[in-house]
Design an enzyme around this catalytic site. Structure first.
Site, PDB file in Angstrom:
ATOM      1  N   LEU A  85      69.920  36.304  34.428  1.00 35.13           N
ATOM      2  CA  LEU A  85      70.248  34.871  34.418  1.00 35.13           C
ATOM      3  C   LEU A  85      69.314  34.082  33.522  1.00 35.13           C
ATOM      4  O   LEU A  85      69.681  33.057  32.966  1.00 35.13           O
ATOM      5  CB  LEU A  85      70.142  34.305  35.842  1.00 35.13           C
ATOM      6  CG  LEU A  85      71.178  34.787  36.843  1.00 35.13           C
ATOM      7  CD1 LEU A  85      70.830  34.294  38.233  1.00 35.13           C
ATOM      8  CD2 LEU A  85      72.569  34.282  36.451  1.00 35.13           C
ATOM      9  N   GLY A  86      68.118  34.535  33.445  1.00 33.71           N
ATOM     10  CA  GLY A  86      67.166  33.782  32.635  1.00 33.71           C
ATOM     11  C   GLY A  86      65.794  34.404  32.725  1.00 33.71           C
ATOM     12  O   GLY A  86      65.587  35.419  33.396  1.00 33.71           O
ATOM     13  N   GLU A  87      64.899  33.751  32.034  1.00 29.41           N
ATOM     14  CA  GLU A  87      63.530  34.247  32.041  1.00 29.41           C
ATOM     15  C   GLU A  87      62.624  33.118  32.456  1.00 29.41           C
ATOM     16  O   GLU A  87      62.812  31.979  32.013  1.00 29.41           O
ATOM     17  CB  GLU A  87      63.160  34.722  30.644  1.00 29.41           C
ATOM     18  CG  GLU A  87      62.567  36.107  30.665  1.00 29.41           C
ATOM     19  CD  GLU A  87      62.424  36.635  29.256  1.00 29.41           C
ATOM     20  OE1 GLU A  87      61.273  36.869  28.880  1.00 29.41           O
ATOM     21  OE2 GLU A  87      63.438  36.796  28.563  1.00 29.41           O
ATOM     22  N   GLY A  88      61.705  33.400  33.309  1.00 31.59           N
ATOM     23  CA  GLY A  88      60.829  32.335  33.789  1.00 31.59           C
ATOM     24  C   GLY A  88      59.389  32.634  33.482  1.00 31.59           C
ATOM     25  O   GLY A  88      59.065  33.552  32.724  1.00 31.59           O
ATOM     26  N   GLN A  89      58.556  31.840  34.100  1.00 30.72           N
ATOM     27  CA  GLN A  89      57.129  31.929  33.868  1.00 30.72           C
ATOM     28  C   GLN A  89      56.555  33.276  34.266  1.00 30.72           C
ATOM     29  O   GLN A  89      55.665  33.815  33.624  1.00 30.72           O
ATOM     30  CB  GLN A  89      56.472  30.825  34.685  1.00 30.72           C
ATOM     31  CG  GLN A  89      54.995  30.831  34.683  1.00 30.72           C
ATOM     32  CD  GLN A  89      54.482  29.709  35.573  1.00 30.72           C
ATOM     33  OE1 GLN A  89      55.244  28.848  35.996  1.00 30.72           O
ATOM     34  NE2 GLN A  89      53.213  29.732  35.860  1.00 30.72           N
ATOM     35  N   GLY A 100      58.495  36.149  35.102  1.00 28.53           N
ATOM     36  CA  GLY A 100      59.262  37.346  34.801  1.00 28.53           C
ATOM     37  C   GLY A 100      60.703  36.942  34.618  1.00 28.53           C
ATOM     38  O   GLY A 100      60.994  35.840  34.168  1.00 28.53           O
ATOM     39  N   GLU A 101      61.581  37.847  35.006  1.00 34.62           N
ATOM     40  CA  GLU A 101      62.991  37.571  34.758  1.00 34.62           C
ATOM     41  C   GLU A 101      63.692  37.145  36.034  1.00 34.62           C
ATOM     42  O   GLU A 101      63.238  37.436  37.142  1.00 34.62           O
ATOM     43  CB  GLU A 101      63.648  38.825  34.188  1.00 34.62           C
ATOM     44  CG  GLU A 101      63.052  39.175  32.827  1.00 34.62           C
ATOM     45  CD  GLU A 101      63.772  40.304  32.132  1.00 34.62           C
ATOM     46  OE1 GLU A 101      64.436  41.098  32.834  1.00 34.62           O
ATOM     47  OE2 GLU A 101      63.663  40.379  30.902  1.00 34.62           O
ATOM     48  N   VAL A 102      64.817  36.456  35.831  1.00 33.37           N
ATOM     49  CA  VAL A 102      65.653  36.088  36.973  1.00 33.37           C
ATOM     50  C   VAL A 102      66.976  36.828  36.804  1.00 33.37           C
ATOM     51  O   VAL A 102      67.601  36.760  35.749  1.00 33.37           O
ATOM     52  CB  VAL A 102      65.899  34.563  37.022  1.00 33.37           C
ATOM     53  CG1 VAL A 102      66.698  34.206  38.261  1.00 33.37           C
ATOM     54  CG2 VAL A 102      64.587  33.803  36.991  1.00 33.37           C
ATOM     55  N   ASP A 121      56.774  18.390  38.510  1.00 32.77           N
ATOM     56  CA  ASP A 121      57.469  18.839  37.303  1.00 32.77           C
ATOM     57  C   ASP A 121      58.970  18.623  37.442  1.00 32.77           C
ATOM     58  O   ASP A 121      59.768  19.512  37.151  1.00 32.77           O
ATOM     59  CB  ASP A 121      57.144  20.324  37.061  1.00 32.77           C
ATOM     60  CG  ASP A 121      57.508  20.767  35.649  1.00 32.77           C
ATOM     61  OD1 ASP A 121      57.794  19.889  34.814  1.00 32.77           O
ATOM     62  OD2 ASP A 121      57.523  21.986  35.393  1.00 32.77           O
TER      63      ASP A 121
HETATM   64  P1  AMP Z   1      62.830  29.805  36.478  1.00 31.91           P
HETATM   65  O1  AMP Z   1      61.849  30.873  36.237  1.00 31.91           O
HETATM   66  O2  AMP Z   1      62.951  29.464  37.929  1.00 31.91           O
HETATM   67  O3  AMP Z   1      62.598  28.590  35.633  1.00 31.91           O
HETATM   68  O4  AMP Z   1      64.260  30.377  36.051  1.00 31.91           O
HETATM   69  C1  AMP Z   1      64.629  30.670  34.725  1.00 31.91           C
HETATM   70  C2  AMP Z   1      66.110  30.482  34.537  1.00 31.91           C
HETATM   71  O5  AMP Z   1      66.804  31.374  35.361  1.00 31.91           O
HETATM   72  C3  AMP Z   1      66.594  29.086  34.932  1.00 31.91           C
HETATM   73  O6  AMP Z   1      66.483  28.190  33.874  1.00 31.91           O
HETATM   74  C4  AMP Z   1      68.025  29.348  35.307  1.00 31.91           C
HETATM   75  O7  AMP Z   1      68.846  29.324  34.176  1.00 31.91           O
HETATM   76  C5  AMP Z   1      67.997  30.758  35.869  1.00 31.91           C
HETATM   77  N1  AMP Z   1      67.908  30.701  37.324  1.00 31.91           N
HETATM   78  C6  AMP Z   1      66.792  30.656  38.063  1.00 31.91           C
HETATM   79  N2  AMP Z   1      67.076  30.613  39.363  1.00 31.91           N
HETATM   80  C7  AMP Z   1      68.405  30.637  39.470  1.00 31.91           C
HETATM   81  C8  AMP Z   1      69.326  30.601  40.570  1.00 31.91           C
HETATM   82  N3  AMP Z   1      68.877  30.532  41.822  1.00 31.91           N
HETATM   83  N4  AMP Z   1      70.629  30.624  40.321  1.00 31.91           N
HETATM   84  C9  AMP Z   1      71.057  30.677  39.057  1.00 31.91           C
HETATM   85  N5  AMP Z   1      70.265  30.706  37.978  1.00 31.91           N
HETATM   86  C10 AMP Z   1      68.949  30.689  38.160  1.00 31.91           C
END
Ligand code: AMP
Length: 867
Positions: free
Chosen positions: A574-578, A580-582, A722
């Site tokens: 779904l994405g990448e965060g601070q 690791g990955e989501v 934030d």
């Molecule tokens: P984060 O590390 O929480 O900023 O997440 C990175 C990206 O993953 C976000 O910008 C979303 O696009 C996706 N994401 C995170 N959490 C969720 C979730 N619960 N449902 C759907 N997408 C998510």
């Protein structure tokens, strides 16, 4: 060559004198008040430990009271969340030998204006052997000590009664699991008696002319059954009773308080037996017993003392017997010195024979010789001790010969003590003056120097729009090119002259040179990158709020349920965060993990779609701790507009948090895609215009949900720090939930949050006081909400203040501070209703934080505009 400070030198000289004086008299609590080495560094790091620490930089060794900032992040801060009631956390100091401790000092964490954590109340525990711990309480039985009121001031607390201990623990009392940080110092002197405990029959009650007079040992810290055993108490508290035993030195205590006394009638053998245990074998020269002698009331000092000695397991048969001469004239209380004949022992048993109806003692002290004296500081001299009232004492002559030396010694000590007090007071006053002056200077300078800048800024600002596309010659170095939302304010603020020691060489004009718009369509979108956040300059923002913000941890469960990892099936990234990955995953059997309030509309047997956030395998320890802390924070938040943590996988690596899946991703991307759909064509039909309007109510509906989530957080005094569209997630039917508690988690600076040692913050969403003063409060969240609302109503078309460079954003922040009408506000978004912009959005950016609306008011206002 090792250099020592004046402070350390005084410490040594003073201690030497004190130790020498201690040869001659028992501890005098009024003199025995010297810092024991947290501040001066005599106590080694390895002797300072703690039950837990929030992070490496707030470890126990940083818990030294200091007139400056303190090292590390400025104090010891326990990880109170690992212990929800917060009552078991402690900072422990090992003094390596027994000390008589008369005073303690505490201070909070200010980290040079960046922190505001302190312990409002705390308790003390102590131990002489490291195994048996005793909770300190005052003479009235109160255990809790009133601590600090702010993060700066040192609060000193007299320990009445004093403590005789080697180990001392400071235990913050945190009612609601508030974040607390402490720096401490212990004051006192080395306990040269070596007495570890005494065992006595507890004192009796006398009725004197209808008055109850209690002679019990009320501060005894050992066990009390038939006899008092394994403790120390009033006989070693350094306080001597008055001639009239009905009165006390202490205010508000009961008659007889100062003495421990026994009635002859209760001892058929005619004596009271006391056993004294010492730290090791010593060579005893004498014992001094402070006795009452008010014979008009049936009280006299002892008739005879017979002392037995033990070095191994058995008592030696031969006692030392001593009979003081009887004083039938003076009723003064006095020290009676019992010569112990240089006998060697680690325990002494003395029998004190009655000479009247009552025998009352208020203090007992021992003098032991240097042959076996194992004192790390100063070997005690061999010799006779001095009595203070030795009228009838056979050793009086010897004492007299020493009196002059003693007085000289005491005068010298008092003089040095006074000098030290003057120096300390002077330093404190000076420190305060400096702090005040620097704060005033900051304010004045901000006002004055920003004024100088204004001209340059406004003239340049007028050219901003026209110069929008030109290239910058700014010295500003972007540190996170993919994520323009987060900048390094400390570097930027340094560009403001008032913060810029290091930029004195720059002329103010060049520092505010116009830059091109930082983001243009087509450039990587600012919300696409990893978000790395930090509160480098912002922990003062915790102000009361950081502390209070943690109230939400009170009374809720601290643990999240562990989900069997093998029941997760990976679907997509779904994405990448601070961290690791989501990933989007199917979770089999997740239904069992859901709270009742979480409705599952699918067939309850089918696997549930969840978002799984995984910590990078190579993440360092701090990142790991913080990931766990984010879990703890999220696990306690329960609101329809806050993304819910469902379960965790933390038994093995990689650590995962499983949250509800929000089908439409983050709000920023969602709005961008809406915009693309909505405004593709330039020529809109009437129908599309209508749709535009209905879109506005949808957008305000989203803002309502964010306001509602924030209302919930504010009810917990929880500062998000934030808030932005990128940190909100979108589910079905335009459901919005606030996510990403990274910033609120980052309570302390740590290397993890630095990119190549630098700090980044979302400056375009931050209030002026967050940027300039590092203050984060609910009101600064309101400011960020205003920016988020603006993002929503512009469908995230551009970054806030896109025409301003980061430097100019900081300069604009200076304008908000000065409030002279030169600040630039975000413009009204095209479809934004006037009332929403004028009455709401602008009010979120009021200079005075108190005049900004609360989330409750924001929520109500938005609901109204929906109606
Ligand atoms: P984060 O590390 O929480 O900023 O997440 C990175 C990206 O993953 C976000 O910008 C979303 O696009 C996706 N994401 C995170 N959490 C969720 C979730 N619960 N449902 C759907 N997408 C998510």
């Amino acid at each position: 060559m090792k250099f020592i400070t004046v402070h350390q030198l005084l410490h040594h000289v003073f201690f030497l004198l004190l130790a020498t004086a201690a040869v001659r008299c028992q501890v005098n609590p009024e003199m025995c008040r010297y810092p024991l080495g947290m501040t001066g560094g005599q106590i080694q790091d390895e002797d300072i430990s703690a039950s837990s620490q929030w992070s490496e930089s707030t470890a126990a060794r940083f818990g030294r009271l200091d007139l400056d900032n303190g090292d590390g992040d400025g104090a010891w801060c326990p990880d109170i969340m690992s212990e929800p009631d917060g009552l078991k956390e402690y900072l422990q100091v090992d003094l390596r030998s027994l000390h008589f401790i008369t005073l303690v000092g505490t201070q909070g964490r200010h980290a040079d204006g960046m922190g505001n954590e302190f312990a409002q109340r705390y308790r003390i525990k102590y131990s002489r052997d490291g195994t048996n711990w005793v909770g300190w309480h005052d003479r009235k039985g109160r255990q809790v000590i009133e601590g600090n009121r702010n993060a700066y001031d040192v609060v000193l607390k007299d320990l009445e009664p004093p403590i005789i201990a080697r180990f001392v623990r400071f235990m913050p009392v945190t009612d609601h699991s508030m974040i607390v940080c402490m720096r401490v110092e212990l004051y006192g002197c080395e306990w040269l008696d070596g007495l570890m405990s005494y065992s006595i029959p507890d004192g009796h009650q006398m009725i004197y002319r209808g008055l109850d007079v209690y002679f019990n040992d009320s501060v005894y810290d050992g066990a009390s059954a038939e006899r008092l055993t394994k403790g120390l108490g009033q006989l070693t508290d350094g306080t001597w009773g008055l001639d009239d035993f009905l009165h006390s030195h202490m205010y508000g205590m009961w008659p007889g308080y100062d003495f421990v006394g026994w009635s002859n009638r209760s001892f058929p053998k005619g004596y009271v037996e006391m056993i004294f245990e010492f730290d090791h074998v010593r060579n005893f020269t004498s014992m001094k017993v402070h006795c009452n002698n008010m014979f008009s009331r049936g009280v006299r000092m002892f008739r005879q003392a017979g002392c037995y000695f033990r070095s191994g397991s058995d008592w030696e048969a031969e006692p030392v017997t001593f009979r003081p001469s009887v004083d039938r004239v003076s009723q003064s209380a006095r020290f009676v010195t019992v010569p112990l004949g240089d006998r060697t022992a680690s325990a002494i048993k003395c029998r004190f024979h009655f000479s009247d109806m009552w025998m009352l003692f208020s203090e007992i002290a021992f003098q032991s010789g240097s042959a076996v004296y194992n004192n790390s500081l100063t070997p005690r001299k061999h010799g006779h001790p001095t009595n203070t009232l030795p009228a009838d004492d056979p050793t009086h002559k010897v004492d007299d010969s020493n009196t002059r030396i003693l007085i000289g010694c005491l005068v010298a000590i008092i003089a040095i003590l006074l000098t030290i007090i003057v120096i300390i007071l002077w330093r404190q006053v000076w420190q305060k003056m400096l702090e005040k002056a620097s704060r005033r200077m900051l304010d004045d300078e901000l006002t004055a120097r920003l004024a100088v800048q204004t001209q340059a800024f406004s003239s340049q600002h007028s050219s901003l729009t026209s110069e929008g596309g030109s290239t910058s010659n700014s010295t500003y170095e972007r540190i996170f090119p993919l994520c323009a939302d987060y900048q390094e304010p400390s570097r930027l603020i340094r560009k403001l002259p008032e913060f810029a020691q290091s930029t004195d060489h720059l002329d103010s004009g060049s520092s505010s040179k116009a830059l091109p718009a930082t983001v243009s369509d087509g450039a990587p979108h600012y919300a696409e990158a990893d978000i790395i956040s930090l509160q480098e300059a912002s922990d003062s923002g915790t102000n009361s709020t950081t502390a209070v913000s943690m109230n939400l941890f009170a009374g809720t469960e601290s643990s999240m349920r562990e989900f069997p990892r093998h029941k997760l099936t990976f679907k997509e990234k779904l994405g990448e965060g601070q961290f690791g990955e989501v990933h989007l995953c199917e979770a089999e059997g997740m239904q069992d993990f859901l709270d009742e309030d979480l409705a599952v509309d699918e067939n309850s047997d089918s696997p549930l779609l969840v978002a799984v956030k995984t910590l990078r395998e190579d993440a360092n320890k701090n990142a790991r701790n913080d990931f766990l802390k984010e879990i703890r924070i999220m696990s306690r938040l329960r609101d329809p507009n806050i993304v819910r943590l469902l379960a965790v996988c933390v038994d093995t690596d990689p650590l995962c948090m499983i949250t509800e899946y929000m089908e439409n991703g983050d709000l920023n991307q969602f709005l961008c895609s809406l915009r693309r759909k909505q405004f593709q064509e330039d020529n809109k039909t009437e129908q599309e215009e209508k749709e535009g309007k209905s879109m506005v109510s949808k957008l305000i509906g989203m803002a309502v949900q964010i306001a509602s989530g924030m209302k919930y957080l504010s009810s917990l005094n929880f500062v998000h720090r934030d808030l932005a569209t990128r940190n909100c997630l979108v589910g079905k039917n335009f459901t919005i939930k606030i996510a990403d508690f990274g910033m609120s988690r980052n309570l302390y600076r740590g290397d993890y949050y630095r990119i190549q040692g630098r700090a980044v913050l979302p400056i375009r969403w931050m209030s002026w006081e967050s940027i300039l003063l590092g203050k984060f409060t609910m009101a600064s969240d309101v400011w960020a909400f205003g920016v988020t609302l603006w993002e929503i109503l512009t469908l995230c078309k551009e970054q806030p203040y896109s025409q301003l460079s980061d430097e100019q954003v900081i300069e604009n922040t200076g304008e908000f501070f000065r409030d002279q009408g030169k600040q630039v506000y975000l413009p009204k978004p095209p479809y934004c209703p006037d009332s929403v912009y004028n009455d709401l959005m602008l009010s979120c950016w009021r200079r005075n934080a108190k005049q900004r609306p609360s989330f409750q008011e924001i929520h109500a206002h938005l609901m109204e505009s929906l109606a």
